[in-house]
Write an enzyme that holds these catalytic residues in place. Structure first.
Site, PDB file in Angstrom:
ATOM      1  N   ASP A  44       0.805  -1.235   0.000  1.00 30.22           N
ATOM      2  CA  ASP A  44       0.000   0.000   0.000  1.00 30.22           C
ATOM      3  C   ASP A  44       0.830   1.274   0.000  1.00 30.22           C
ATOM      4  O   ASP A  44       0.413   2.302   0.527  1.00 30.22           O
ATOM      5  CB  ASP A  44      -0.971   0.020   1.206  1.00 30.22           C
ATOM      6  N   GLN A  87       2.216  -6.554  -2.480  1.00 34.05           N
ATOM      7  CA  GLN A  87       2.606  -6.539  -1.058  1.00 34.05           C
ATOM      8  C   GLN A  87       3.932  -5.783  -0.873  1.00 34.05           C
ATOM      9  O   GLN A  87       4.213  -4.892  -1.644  1.00 34.05           O
ATOM     10  CB  GLN A  87       2.656  -7.956  -0.469  1.00 34.05           C
TER      11      GLN A  87
END
Ligand code: IMP
Ligand code: MG
Length: 335
Positions: free
Chosen positions: A13, A177
């Site tokens: 993120d 990820q």
């Protein structure tokens, strides 16, 4: 052939989608390849002013570039086809551009059901862990064995090494990820089940000698979603969460927040051989005008953004690579 690789240096993120999207607009990539993970990922991309969230599909589809789900990935067929439909409904010709490596593994509904029972790791419950477990236990099913993928299958070896224009190939590897979630380097067991480093891109069939740039992506503060306690003890993290919209793009869960950990950034930059670094969400701390980070056992607070930037840049240029280009980015749509 040359290849650029994008890796997240924290816990996912950090804005890989944005970096991939910007790099696609500036380079003449012939292929974009996702090299790890499955639909646990959520990449937020702004294309021509419109917001998109992708899970499986690499961002080359926004630029008319053939986009491949690599052998290191796991794929949930229903999610994949739904994503194609949704992109097509918005005018992105994903169905013509996306390909699935025949040796990528399938996430079955059974894997999903099993993952839904997870209460220890705080997974995204998308079936990732069980699918990778079955892959390594040699019990998995590969995309090439699933008739639904018939029109999408690709053999990555043939596509690359038997390509008539092998010399002209320019590949962008898009990761999912991040380093802190990597199954080997992350905070085990609070990790995902795939490899999230530059090594993972190489596992997808392009050896080190072809790698040109390795782009690291981080944020000015850190976020993590999952079961371990991560958030710092300060009300400011609530403000950062709201200002930064720090809620999972796949699950909607609030992300836990803490200050940037310089030592993690240094370690991840070294292990991935980062030569270009993008530190995102600069605008969020600018709005609050609070500039903190951890290093060693200390919390450092800086007077202003210039001091903060200079401290990070000079340390990384001194301790990791004096030629590393570092961009602090405060824009949602581009670097
Ligand atoms: P899994 O990958 O769904 O098994 O989840 C394992 C851990 O990785 C959990 O803490 C998840 O929240 C986290 N995780 C998995 N994918 C992402 C992602 O794309 N962004 C952020 N965290 C993720
Ligand atoms: Mg994400």
């Amino acid at each position: 052939m040359i290849a650029d690789v994008i890796v997240d240096l924290q816990y996912g993120d950090c804005g890989k989608g944005k970096v991939a999207h910007t790099l696609c607009s500036k380079n003449n990539y012939t292929h974009v390849i996702r090299y790890n993970g499955g639909c646990n990922a959520g990449h937020t991309i702004y294309h021509e002013g419109k917001k998109f969230i992708t899970h499986h599909i690499p961002c080359g589809v926004f630029w008319g570039i053939p986009s491949i789900i690599g052998p290191g990935c796991v794929i949930h067929p229903e999610t994949f086809f739904k994503e194609i439909e949704e992109l097509e409904a918005e005018g992105i010709p994903a169905g013509d551009l996306v390909f699935v490596s025949k040796n990528a593994h399938i996430i079955t509904d059974f894997h999903r059901l099993e993952d839904k029972k997870d209460s220890e790791i705080g997974t995204t419950r998308r079936g990732n862990g069980p699918a990778y477990r079955d892959k390594y236990a040699r019990k998995g099913v590969r995309a090439g064995e699933d008739g639904r993928f018939e029109n999408y299958l690709i053999d990555l070896y043939e596509e690359i090494y038997e390509n008539e224009d092998f010399e002209g190939l320019q590949i962008l590897f898009e990761g999912a990820q991040g380093f802190g979630l990597d199954v080997d380097w992350g905070d085990y067991p609070y990790v995902t089940s795939s490899h999230c480093t530059v090594g993972s891109a190489i596992l997808n069939g392009v050896p080190p000698k072809y790698i040109r740039d390795t782009w690291g992506v981080a944020k000015v503060y850190e976020t993590y979603v999952g079961a371990k306690e991560f958030e710092g003890n300060d009300k400011i993290f609530d403000e950062i969460r709201e200002l930064g919209g720090e809620y999972g793009s796949t699950t909607g869960r609030p992300r836990q927040i803490n200050w940037l950990d310089y030592d993690l950034l240094k370690k991840a930059s070294r292990i991935n051989g980062i030569n270009n670094l993008v530190v995102n969400k600069f605008d969020i701390l600018e709005e609050l005008d609070v500039w903190c980070l951890y290093s060693g056992l200390n919390l450092y607070e800086f007077k202003n953004k210039e001091d903060f930037k200079l401290w990070i840049s000079s340390k990384l240029n001194c301790e990791v690579d004096e030629e590393m280009e570092i961009y602090f980015s405060g824009n949602k749509e581009f670097i």
